[in-house]
Design an enzyme around this catalytic site. Structure first.
Site, PDB file in Angstrom:
ATOM      1  N   ASN A  10     -12.788  29.610 -30.791  1.00 46.38           N
ATOM      2  CA  ASN A  10     -12.477  30.491 -31.927  1.00 46.38           C
ATOM      3  C   ASN A  10     -11.310  31.453 -31.672  1.00 46.38           C
ATOM      4  OD1 ASN A  10     -15.950  30.707 -32.972  1.00 46.38           O
ATOM      5  ND2 ASN A  10     -14.321  29.477 -33.869  1.00 46.38           N
ATOM      6  N   ASP A  14     -22.184  29.117 -39.688  1.00 45.25           N
ATOM      7  CA  ASP A  14     -20.906  28.597 -40.186  1.00 45.25           C
ATOM      8  C   ASP A  14     -20.801  28.758 -41.702  1.00 45.25           C
ATOM      9  OD1 ASP A  14     -18.436  27.487 -40.020  1.00 45.25           O
ATOM     10  OD2 ASP A  14     -19.144  25.420 -39.847  1.00 45.25           O
TER      11      ASP A  14
HETATM   12  C1  IPE Z   1     -18.324  31.696 -39.184  1.00 44.85           C
HETATM   13  O1  IPE Z   1     -17.890  30.851 -40.172  1.00 44.85           O
HETATM   14  C2  IPE Z   1     -18.284  31.086 -37.806  1.00 44.85           C
HETATM   15  C3  IPE Z   1     -17.474  31.868 -36.824  1.00 44.85           C
HETATM   16  C4  IPE Z   1     -16.666  31.270 -36.011  1.00 44.85           C
HETATM   17  C5  IPE Z   1     -17.610  33.312 -36.726  1.00 44.85           C
HETATM   18  P1  IPE Z   1     -16.388  30.330 -40.304  1.00 44.85           P
HETATM   19  O2  IPE Z   1     -15.442  31.455 -40.107  1.00 44.85           O
HETATM   20  O3  IPE Z   1     -16.186  29.156 -39.404  1.00 44.85           O
HETATM   21  O4  IPE Z   1     -16.364  29.876 -41.835  1.00 44.85           O
HETATM   22  P2  IPE Z   1     -15.631  28.620 -42.475  1.00 44.85           P
HETATM   23  O5  IPE Z   1     -16.084  27.410 -41.717  1.00 44.85           O
HETATM   24  O6  IPE Z   1     -14.159  28.850 -42.349  1.00 44.85           O
HETATM   25  O7  IPE Z   1     -16.114  28.624 -43.881  1.00 44.85           O
HETATM   26 MG    MG Z   2     -16.372  27.106 -39.657  1.00 44.53          MG
END
Ligand code: IPE
Ligand code: MG
Length: 221
Positions: free
Chosen positions: A50, A2
């Site tokens: 996601n 993350d």
């Molecule tokens: C990567 O980080 C996690 C995935 C879902 C690929 P994020 O895209 O959630 O990054 P932040 O939380 O917006 O900084």
């Molecule tokens: Mg995130």
């Protein structure tokens, strides 16, 4: 994994640059886990939630994922067994084929097992298991009294694999976000503010040292 988006935003870059950097970190940490003798390493790449993100970002993540599979396939001699956790059926048939053949071709490797969660959700995992058990009950193969924890586990995406010992959550969030919820019932947690693209071998060492100092009792004394 993350914090990719925030890593990019802090630099005034589009979020997909953060994912690209995060993918590099992922490869580096996989190599390091193998080097230091970790037997099972699981990474949460993309959740069932996601898909709510803008299409452009989702496409960028899936593309990185596909590139990674191609990379691994080109040197299958790395002795890492790869297993994908999650529902593959949403991906293009070409990508699904690549995923299945990587799992097949790497299944004898025992140096390390890499679990890559993609289109994975812990609740979805449990629902998927329960549906299969319900079919067995309907067919009369088992009766409801025979359903136990072992049976539920045996239909999860992680069937046959050990439960989670330790979860590291980067980027300052303190939640599990639907990752391996059944399998982490007795896991230890470690939270760090480091954004995933900045995560390093040293950070992993720090986390593991912390883990090593904990007493695990599993409900005993
Ligand atoms: C990567 O980080 C996690 C995935 C879902 C690929 P994020 O895209 O959630 O990054 P932040 O939380 O917006 O900084
Ligand atoms: Mg995130």
């Amino acid at each position: 994994m993350d914090g990719n988006g925030r890593w990019a935003e802090k630099r005034g870059l589009p979020r997909k640059f953060g994912h690209r950097e995060g993918a590099k970190t992922f490869k580096k940490i996989v190599r390091y886990c193998k080097k230091i003798g970790i037997k099972y390493a699981s990474f949460f790449a993309f959740s069932t939630e996601n898909w709510k993100r803008p299409k452009e970002e989702v496409d960028a993540i899936i593309e990185l994922f596909e590139q990674y599979i191609d990379d691994v396939r080109s040197h299958v001699d790395e002795e890492v067994r790869v297993i994908f956790l999650g529902d593959k059926s949403v991906f293009s048939s070409e990508l699904q084929k690549k995923m299945v053949s990587l799992e097949e071709d790497s299944k004898e490797f025992d140096k390390m097992t890499l679990l890559l969660a993609i289109n994975y959700g812990g609740k979805d995992d449990i629902v998927h298991s329960v549906k299969q058990i319900a079919k067995l009950v309907r067919e009369g193969t088992i009766n409801p009294e025979q359903i136990d924890e072992g049976l539920v586990s045996s239909f999860l995406y992680t069937k046959g694999l050990p439960d989670v010992d330790f979860i590291i959550r980067p980027s300052g969030e303190q939640r599990i976000s639907n990752f391996l919820i059944w399998q982490s019932a007795y896991a230890e947690f470690y939270f760090t503010d480091v954004l995933w693209p900045d995560f390093s071998e040293r950070e992993l060492d720090k986390a593991l040292l912390d883990y090593a100092s904990r007493g695990r009792r599993f409900g005993g004394i």
